[in-house]
Design a protein around this motif. Sequence first.
Motif, short mmCIF file in Angstrom:
data_model
loop_
_atom_site.label_atom_id
_atom_site.label_comp_id
_atom_site.label_asym_id
_atom_site.label_seq_id
_atom_site.Cartn_x
_atom_site.Cartn_y
_atom_site.Cartn_z
N TYR A 135 -23.64 91.41 44.34
CA TYR A 135 -22.46 91.99 43.69
C TYR A 135 -22.20 93.37 44.24
CZ TYR A 135 -23.15 88.29 40.24
OH TYR A 135 -23.30 87.06 39.62
N ILE A 136 -20.92 93.70 44.38
CA ILE A 136 -20.48 95.03 44.78
C ILE A 136 -19.64 95.61 43.66
CG2 ILE A 136 -19.09 96.37 46.42
CD1 ILE A 136 -19.70 94.17 48.51
N LEU A 137 -19.95 96.82 43.26
CA LEU A 137 -19.17 97.50 42.22
C LEU A 137 -18.51 98.73 42.83
CD1 LEU A 137 -18.36 97.85 39.20
CD2 LEU A 137 -20.39 99.32 38.98
N VAL A 138 -17.18 98.80 42.74
CA VAL A 138 -16.43 99.96 43.24
C VAL A 138 -16.16 100.91 42.07
CG1 VAL A 138 -14.37 100.75 44.45
CG2 VAL A 138 -15.37 98.52 45.00
N ALA A 139 -16.65 102.13 42.19
CA ALA A 139 -16.48 103.13 41.14
C ALA A 139 -16.19 104.48 41.78
CB ALA A 139 -17.74 103.19 40.26
N THR A 140 -15.15 104.50 42.59
CA THR A 140 -14.85 105.68 43.40
C THR A 140 -13.87 106.65 42.73
OG1 THR A 140 -13.23 104.28 44.54
CG2 THR A 140 -15.35 104.61 45.61
N GLY A 141 -13.45 106.35 41.50
CA GLY A 141 -12.65 107.29 40.75
C GLY A 141 -11.24 107.49 41.27
N ALA A 142 -10.73 108.69 41.06
CA ALA A 142 -9.37 109.03 41.46
C ALA A 142 -9.36 110.41 42.08
CB ALA A 142 -8.43 108.98 40.26
N THR A 143 -8.26 110.73 42.73
CA THR A 143 -8.13 112.02 43.41
C THR A 143 -6.80 112.65 43.02
OG1 THR A 143 -8.29 113.10 45.58
CG2 THR A 143 -7.02 111.06 45.47
N GLU A 279 -7.13 92.48 45.02
CA GLU A 279 -5.73 92.73 44.68
C GLU A 279 -5.55 94.11 44.07
OE1 GLU A 279 -4.28 89.62 42.20
OE2 GLU A 279 -4.71 88.03 43.65
N MET A 280 -4.37 94.70 44.30
CA MET A 280 -4.04 96.02 43.79
C MET A 280 -2.86 95.94 42.81
SD MET A 280 -6.17 98.09 45.27
CE MET A 280 -7.32 98.01 46.65
N THR A 281 -2.80 96.86 41.88
CA THR A 281 -1.66 96.97 40.99
C THR A 281 -0.53 97.68 41.74
OG1 THR A 281 -2.20 99.15 40.12
CG2 THR A 281 -3.29 97.26 39.09
N PRO A 282 0.68 97.71 41.17
CA PRO A 282 1.79 98.43 41.83
C PRO A 282 1.49 99.91 42.07
CG PRO A 282 2.65 96.96 40.16
CD PRO A 282 1.16 96.94 40.00
N HIS A 283 0.55 100.48 41.28
CA HIS A 283 0.21 101.89 41.45
C HIS A 283 -1.04 102.07 42.31
CE1 HIS A 283 2.76 102.02 37.79
NE2 HIS A 283 3.20 103.13 38.35
N MET A 284 -1.38 101.03 43.07
CA MET A 284 -2.49 101.07 44.02
C MET A 284 -3.84 101.30 43.34
SD MET A 284 -1.39 100.08 46.80
CE MET A 284 -2.86 100.36 47.79
N ALA A 285 -3.99 100.75 42.14
CA ALA A 285 -5.28 100.71 41.49
C ALA A 285 -5.87 99.32 41.72
CB ALA A 285 -5.15 100.98 40.00
N ILE A 286 -7.19 99.22 41.59
CA ILE A 286 -7.83 97.92 41.76
C ILE A 286 -7.54 97.06 40.53
CG2 ILE A 286 -10.03 96.72 42.03
CD1 ILE A 286 -11.10 99.15 43.49
N LYS A 287 -7.01 95.88 40.76
CA LYS A 287 -6.67 94.98 39.67
C LYS A 287 -7.92 94.22 39.22
CE LYS A 287 -3.23 91.44 38.48
NZ LYS A 287 -2.11 90.61 39.02
N GLN A 293 -13.80 92.38 36.72
CA GLN A 293 -13.96 91.59 37.93
C GLN A 293 -12.64 91.54 38.69
OE1 GLN A 293 -14.85 87.36 37.37
NE2 GLN A 293 -16.35 87.44 39.05
N THR A 294 -12.72 91.68 40.02
CA THR A 294 -11.53 91.63 40.85
C THR A 294 -11.22 90.18 41.23
OG1 THR A 294 -12.63 91.75 43.01
CG2 THR A 294 -12.28 93.84 41.83
N ALA A 295 -10.22 90.02 42.08
CA ALA A 295 -9.85 88.68 42.56
C ALA A 295 -10.95 88.08 43.44
CB ALA A 295 -8.54 88.74 43.33
N VAL A 296 -11.84 88.93 43.95
CA VAL A 296 -13.00 88.47 44.71
C VAL A 296 -14.17 88.42 43.72
CG1 VAL A 296 -14.54 88.93 46.65
CG2 VAL A 296 -12.12 89.55 46.79
N VAL A 305 -10.60 104.25 39.14
CA VAL A 305 -10.10 103.50 40.29
C VAL A 305 -9.32 102.26 39.84
CG1 VAL A 305 -12.08 101.95 40.67
CG2 VAL A 305 -10.76 102.80 42.62
N THR A 306 -9.51 101.85 38.56
CA THR A 306 -8.77 100.71 38.01
C THR A 306 -7.53 101.16 37.24
OG1 THR A 306 -9.97 100.64 35.91
CG2 THR A 306 -10.93 99.43 37.77
#
Length: 453
Positions: A135-143, A279-287, A293-296, A305-306
């Motif tokens: 499993y890979i977990l993306v938790a890179t936050g926002a800028t 997949e990304m939302t219209p605001h370029m967040a991870i869906k 869980q993402t589409a993968v 980041v979500t």
Amino acid sequence: MSGFDYDLFVIGAGSGGVRAGRIAARYGAKVAVAEEYRVGGTCVIRGCVPKKLFVYASKFAEEFEDAVGFGWTTDKVTFDWATLVENKDKEIDRLNKAYLRNLEGAGAELLLERAVVEDANTVRLTSGRKITARYILVATGATPFLPRHLPGHELAITSNEAFDLKRLPARIVIVGGGYIAVEFAGIFSGLGVETILVYRGEQILRGFDDDIRNHLAAEMSKKGIEIRTQSDVSLIERSGDGVRVTLNNGAVYGAGQIMFATGRIPNVLGLGLDHVGVEMTPHMAIKVDAYSQTAVPSIYAVGDVTNRVNLTPVAIREGHAFADTVFGGKDVKVDHSLIPTAVFSQPEVGTIGLTETQARQGFAKVDIYKSSFRPMKHTLSGRDERTLMKLVVDGESDRVLGCHICGPDAGEMAQLLGIAVRLGAKKSDFDATMAVHPTASEELVTMREKWTG
């Protein structure tokens, strides 16, 4: 879990990622956490913690003034910006080490490198090393967002740089009207900086209860903060050691600094997610779904980041729920409703539940209870500041739908009110609760005058 280098690989060692890694490791998973900068994320390094410390620092000026009414003399009071920055850095270093100890204590491995996703189960480090994980977990936050189209945007700072300025400017222009903007307006103003807040909307704190928004704006203005709503910056130019800021209505300000606090954007660029089917939302967040869980199926994401609810406690809860579900054998979803929150403006805002506008849109009958009063402290200090408290109640069931406070310690009160509102407390329950006297919070259980609609 055979066939992979790790059971879980976390990208980003902020609040959400660290919590997920720690809990997963305690469940027996082999965990690695990659971080390209420092452990602790936005909250610890450049967000909640240093901001709250700066809020404390900025309040002392008024505290010294108020003390005179209680018999104190406050001659020879001075402030040194460099000392504040130095002590802030020491506290961040302490917290950074605590996060490291917690990760190591849980058995997770920390890799101080940037990681990008190669495929559904592979990441690549800056060094070129490739690592596989079930499993890979993306938790890179926002800028922080900076309008790259704006002429002169490169002259502006964001909250990231505000904590480490070499010196305080005599005047600052802050662009924005949300949490960060109003909090930094209070910080700089309290530290003696002439502060102009520029916001393109009709009133600051969009999304909060209108009475609270108007009350806070009025109190900030009393403190000398100039609030320019329905305005935006059209041009930034260098002017001596500072900047020249032109607004879209033609107004021009000279300032030592201009700071943008117009929101944060998910930190997803260059992570390789678009190549693996995330997949990304219209605001370029991870869906993600309710389980983060993402589409993968093997890739998850938590925190800012979500772009669900961008608050540190939410990221922590999401990270914990992920680990419970994937590695703890539990079925845990995070409830993103009824989240208490605070804005460390001056005066402070604490809120939980529906605003009056939201309640009237969803309920046939809404009762409103409000109380505006001068805090007891200011009867001797002489300060012209008022507290506002407001309850939003379902007029048919008597259930409290929302509580909104603007005044000292509002955030502390909102935390406790959050429990009552989540449990479905009624206005009659508030009324039946004995008041703690003399306190500001007793107004919450003594309000009787209502507006019905």
